[in-house]
Scaffold this motif. Sequence first.
Motif, PDB file in Angstrom:
ATOM      1  N   MET A 206       0.847  -1.135   0.222  1.00 21.37           N
ATOM      2  CA  MET A 206       0.097  -0.091   0.013  1.00 21.37           C
ATOM      3  C   MET A 206       1.051   1.132  -0.033  1.00 21.37           C
ATOM      4  O   MET A 206       0.525   2.410  -0.627  1.00 21.37           O
ATOM      5  N   HIS A 207       2.026   1.165   0.656  1.00 27.10           N
ATOM      6  CA  HIS A 207       3.002   2.287   0.526  1.00 27.10           C
ATOM      7  C   HIS A 207       3.380   2.624  -0.729  1.00 27.10           C
ATOM      8  O   HIS A 207       3.319   3.664  -1.363  1.00 27.10           O
ATOM      9  N   LEU A 208       3.806   1.445  -1.596  1.00 21.44           N
ATOM     10  CA  LEU A 208       4.207   1.371  -3.039  1.00 21.44           C
ATOM     11  C   LEU A 208       2.952   2.158  -4.016  1.00 21.44           C
ATOM     12  O   LEU A 208       3.231   2.999  -4.835  1.00 21.44           O
ATOM     13  N   ILE A 209       1.710   1.625  -3.521  1.00 24.24           N
ATOM     14  CA  ILE A 209       0.617   2.177  -4.224  1.00 24.24           C
ATOM     15  C   ILE A 209       0.477   3.815  -4.048  1.00 24.24           C
ATOM     16  O   ILE A 209       0.141   4.535  -4.938  1.00 24.24           O
ATOM     17  N   ASP A 210       0.709   4.056  -2.897  1.00 15.71           N
ATOM     18  CA  ASP A 210       0.385   5.374  -2.361  1.00 15.71           C
ATOM     19  C   ASP A 210       1.613   6.655  -2.889  1.00 15.71           C
ATOM     20  O   ASP A 210       1.424   7.686  -2.917  1.00 15.71           O
ATOM     21  N   HIS A 211       2.671   5.765  -3.158  1.00 12.79           N
ATOM     22  CA  HIS A 211       3.757   6.838  -3.559  1.00 12.79           C
ATOM     23  C   HIS A 211       4.349   6.181  -4.828  1.00 12.79           C
ATOM     24  O   HIS A 211       5.420   5.547  -5.056  1.00 12.79           O
ATOM     25  N   PRO A 212       3.785   6.642  -5.987  1.00 17.29           N
ATOM     26  CA  PRO A 212       4.037   5.859  -7.225  1.00 17.29           C
ATOM     27  C   PRO A 212       5.513   6.706  -7.697  1.00 17.29           C
ATOM     28  O   PRO A 212       6.166   6.171  -8.531  1.00 17.29           O
ATOM     29  N   GLU A 213       6.084   7.652  -6.866  1.00 13.69           N
ATOM     30  CA  GLU A 213       7.445   8.221  -7.124  1.00 13.69           C
ATOM     31  C   GLU A 213       8.556   7.302  -6.832  1.00 13.69           C
ATOM     32  O   GLU A 213       9.635   7.486  -7.181  1.00 13.69           O
ATOM     33  N   ILE A 214       7.963   6.140  -5.811  1.00 20.18           N
ATOM     34  CA  ILE A 214       9.087   5.228  -5.590  1.00 20.18           C
ATOM     35  C   ILE A 214       9.060   4.091  -6.677  1.00 20.18           C
ATOM     36  O   ILE A 214       8.214   3.476  -7.009  1.00 20.18           O
ATOM     37  N   THR A 215      10.341   4.111  -7.458  1.00 22.14           N
ATOM     38  CA  THR A 215      10.103   3.306  -8.635  1.00 22.14           C
ATOM     39  C   THR A 215      11.633   2.462  -8.618  1.00 22.14           C
ATOM     40  O   THR A 215      12.466   2.565  -7.497  1.00 22.14           O
ATOM     41  N   GLY A 216      11.604   1.205  -9.288  1.00 27.64           N
ATOM     42  CA  GLY A 216      12.637   0.336  -9.161  1.00 27.64           C
ATOM     43  C   GLY A 216      12.577  -0.574  -8.216  1.00 27.64           C
ATOM     44  O   GLY A 216      11.610  -0.771  -7.546  1.00 27.64           O
ATOM     45  N   PRO A 217      13.422  -1.431  -7.769  1.00 27.46           N
ATOM     46  CA  PRO A 217      13.234  -2.605  -7.001  1.00 27.46           C
ATOM     47  C   PRO A 217      13.379  -1.865  -5.329  1.00 27.46           C
ATOM     48  O   PRO A 217      13.810  -0.921  -5.228  1.00 27.46           O
ATOM     49  N   VAL A 218      12.439  -2.570  -4.672  1.00 33.21           N
ATOM     50  CA  VAL A 218      11.997  -2.095  -3.136  1.00 33.21           C
ATOM     51  C   VAL A 218      12.112  -3.430  -2.476  1.00 33.21           C
ATOM     52  O   VAL A 218      11.289  -4.440  -2.574  1.00 33.21           O
ATOM     53  N   ASN A 219      12.936  -3.780  -1.384  1.00 31.84           N
ATOM     54  CA  ASN A 219      12.886  -4.962  -0.875  1.00 31.84           C
ATOM     55  C   ASN A 219      11.696  -4.874   0.282  1.00 31.84           C
ATOM     56  O   ASN A 219      11.573  -4.019   0.969  1.00 31.84           O
ATOM     57  N   LEU A 220      10.627  -5.740   0.211  1.00 35.60           N
ATOM     58  CA  LEU A 220       9.835  -5.974   1.085  1.00 35.60           C
ATOM     59  C   LEU A 220      10.101  -7.133   2.033  1.00 35.60           C
ATOM     60  O   LEU A 220       9.813  -8.287   2.157  1.00 35.60           O
ATOM     61  N   VAL A 221      10.753  -6.560   3.234  1.00 36.55           N
ATOM     62  CA  VAL A 221      11.209  -7.636   4.353  1.00 36.55           C
ATOM     63  C   VAL A 221      11.359  -6.657   5.666  1.00 36.55           C
ATOM     64  O   VAL A 221      10.868  -5.642   5.718  1.00 36.55           O
ATOM     65  N   GLY A 222      11.451  -7.609   6.499  1.00 37.66           N
ATOM     66  CA  GLY A 222      11.441  -7.038   7.689  1.00 37.66           C
ATOM     67  C   GLY A 222      12.695  -6.159   8.005  1.00 37.66           C
ATOM     68  O   GLY A 222      13.623  -6.002   7.339  1.00 37.66           O
ATOM     69  N   VAL A 223      12.665  -5.451   9.336  1.00 38.19           N
ATOM     70  CA  VAL A 223      13.554  -4.627   9.508  1.00 38.19           C
ATOM     71  C   VAL A 223      15.034  -5.182   9.595  1.00 38.19           C
ATOM     72  O   VAL A 223      16.228  -4.652   9.080  1.00 38.19           O
ATOM     73  N   GLU A 224      15.325  -6.361  10.256  1.00 42.29           N
ATOM     74  CA  GLU A 224      16.675  -7.005  10.351  1.00 42.29           C
ATOM     75  C   GLU A 224      16.346  -8.669  10.008  1.00 42.29           C
ATOM     76  O   GLU A 224      15.803  -9.109  11.240  1.00 42.29           O
ATOM     77  N   PRO A 225      16.729  -9.144   9.071  1.00 41.61           N
ATOM     78  CA  PRO A 225      16.571 -10.858   9.025  1.00 41.61           C
ATOM     79  C   PRO A 225      17.231 -11.267  10.295  1.00 41.61           C
ATOM     80  O   PRO A 225      18.367 -11.405  10.288  1.00 41.61           O
TER      81      PRO A 225
END
Length: 296
Positions: A206-225
Amino acid sequence: MLTVGISGASGLIGTALTQALRDRGDRVIVLVRRPAAGPDERSWDPAKEIFDAGLAGVHTVVNLAGAGVGDTRWNTEHRAAILTSRVRATRTIVAAIEASDEPIALVNGSAVGAYGDRGEEVLTEGSPRGVGFLAEVVRAWEDAAAPLVEAGRPVSFARTGLVMTQRGGALAPLLRATRLGAGGPLGSGKQYWPIISLRDEVAALMHLIDHPEITGPVNLVGVEPPRQREVAAELGRLVHRPSVLPAPGFALRLVVGEFAGEILASQRVLPERLLATGFEHRDASVDEVLAAALAG
């Protein structure tokens, strides 16, 4: 109110995302592989790359379509399905966006499999891609959106990690084993698991939907694996079962086949771009991620 088109809306993540968008007042258009049953459905056939219904009125498309990766043993046919289902779905949506005069953004599904097995290396969106079957799948998957990227259209690639939910994914079989007292470390247990709770995964999309200016790869992971053995230990604590007996790598390969290599892979992936753009995780620690999974 946004109008969001979603492919793969019947899947684990797609179902949760659809509900969350509707709960906040957005309209969701579901792409279905049968005749549309109402105004909130549009029919398409990604296998034949046909989408006559088009995307009129849609602000953003979230493309989550693709054959399951870990729900069956890999063979030549299923490996082909994993690849072609993602590439064809992406090409079909890309063509529909190109055919539209509207400024439609694309949030395209992707995966941390892009990085391959990297041991102790810290991985961010700026890290080079790795090697292996899933890395090649992600390369082809993301490259299928190249026409939009080259045209300057807003495209983000949601490189999703291991979504923790008891309803499926990587956690479900581990949870079953843990409840039977056999949920110890997988292999050495030293491998990093880039986990994320389902509600944070949905919130990140939803963050990416709301911010179309964010482009390219975005890691959808937790804070620290965490390391996998930490996941196993915390899960055992939460369900009050022992979790110390390790499952050797060769035993995993006997049970799940070639996919065992992905389970045993180490991916120390960080959500650098998510955090830099103001996203805040609800579940930051391994205990919070797993508690949220068991609560849902």
